[in-house]
Write a protein that holds these residues in place. Structure first.
Motif, PDB file in Angstrom:
ATOM      1  N   ARG A  58      -2.741  -5.672 -12.395  1.00  0.00           N
ATOM      2  CA  ARG A  58      -1.343  -5.220 -12.459  1.00  0.00           C
ATOM      3  C   ARG A  58      -1.401  -3.549 -12.583  1.00  0.00           C
ATOM      4  O   ARG A  58      -2.165  -3.032 -13.024  1.00  0.00           O
ATOM      5  N   ARG A  60       1.774   0.110 -12.310  1.00  0.00           N
ATOM      6  CA  ARG A  60       3.283   0.645 -12.278  1.00  0.00           C
ATOM      7  C   ARG A  60       3.280   1.427 -11.083  1.00  0.00           C
ATOM      8  O   ARG A  60       2.218   2.246 -10.639  1.00  0.00           O
ATOM      9  N   ARG A  64       7.906   0.902 -12.430  1.00  0.00           N
ATOM     10  CA  ARG A  64       8.257  -0.584 -12.450  1.00  0.00           C
ATOM     11  C   ARG A  64       6.773  -1.371 -12.207  1.00  0.00           C
ATOM     12  O   ARG A  64       5.967  -0.936 -11.722  1.00  0.00           O
ATOM     13  N   PRO A  65       6.859  -2.493 -13.038  1.00  0.00           N
ATOM     14  CA  PRO A  65       5.440  -3.332 -12.878  1.00  0.00           C
ATOM     15  C   PRO A  65       5.512  -4.009 -11.913  1.00  0.00           C
ATOM     16  O   PRO A  65       6.302  -4.536 -11.384  1.00  0.00           O
ATOM     17  N   ARG A  66       4.160  -3.920 -11.434  1.00  0.00           N
ATOM     18  CA  ARG A  66       3.810  -4.623 -10.043  1.00  0.00           C
ATOM     19  C   ARG A  66       2.409  -5.636 -10.203  1.00  0.00           C
ATOM     20  O   ARG A  66       1.796  -4.959 -11.231  1.00  0.00           O
ATOM     21  N   ARG A  67       2.181  -6.155  -9.192  1.00  0.00           N
ATOM     22  CA  ARG A  67       0.970  -6.992  -9.399  1.00  0.00           C
ATOM     23  C   ARG A  67       0.470  -7.120  -7.924  1.00  0.00           C
ATOM     24  O   ARG A  67       1.269  -7.209  -7.140  1.00  0.00           O
TER      25      ARG A  67
END
Length: 183
Positions: A58, A60, A64-67
């Motif tokens: 995980r 950012r 924005r949060p991303r994975r």
């Protein structure tokens, strides 16, 4: 990191899911290129442990949060560890701006966890080594007749000078026909 499974989208390329049997266990793959990577890794190091989708990272990107889930973790028998993404070069080029932040996060994660992050494409996977792996891996666990092997080694050693001379003669034969091996 998280333990939930990632949904695998269908690919535009050959979508070959399955398991590769290795001496160290089974490894799942999602494409023909991934299958070929697993084959090559197994060929290069019989003791390598290849784990599919080992971790979800995980991070950012632009707030924005991303994975991101890399394709493989390879624990080599010499103690090195690689976290590996498998991509076709065309897909890598086409999606580079989208993929780059995920790869940077993977590189950071790997270095913080005693590994290194690598991207492997068909250029590094497919070639003579893979062809050799496909031919030779099935023979890896074939029993060897110790007496026959010892006879073959003795035969080769006894004829080492003859074989070396033959090799030199063969190189000279590539020259014009008017020259002979003894010249």
């Amino acid at each position: 990191m998280e333990g939930d499974l990632r949904r695998i989208p269908l690919s535009r390329r050959s979508h070959v899911t399955g398991f590769q049997s290795l001496g160290t266990g089974l490894t799942e793959h999602e494409s023909a290129l991934e299958r070929d990577f697993v084959t090559l890794a197994s060929f290069m190091d019989a003791g390598a442990v290849v784990t599919a989708q080992p971790v979800t990272i995980r991070f950012r990107d632009d707030g924005r949060p991303r994975r991101y889930t890399p394709d493989f973790r390879v624990d080599w028998s010499d103690g090195r560890t690689d976290v590996v993404e498998i991509k076709y070069r065309a897909d890598l080029r086409a999606g580079w701006s989208r993929l780059r932040p995920a790869f940077a996060a993977a590189r950071d994660w790997a270095s913080n966890n005693g590994a290194r992050f690598r991207i492997s494409t068909e250029c590094g996977i497919r070639g003579p080594r893979l062809e050799a792996a496909k031919r030779l891996l099935p023979l890896r666990n074939t029993p060897i007749d110790a007496m026959l092997a010892a006879q073959a080694v003795a035969y080769a050693r006894a004829r080492a000078n003859t074989l070396a001379t033959w090799s030199i003669c063969c190189r000279h034969r590539a020259r014009p026909a008017s020259r002979s091996c003894g010249d």
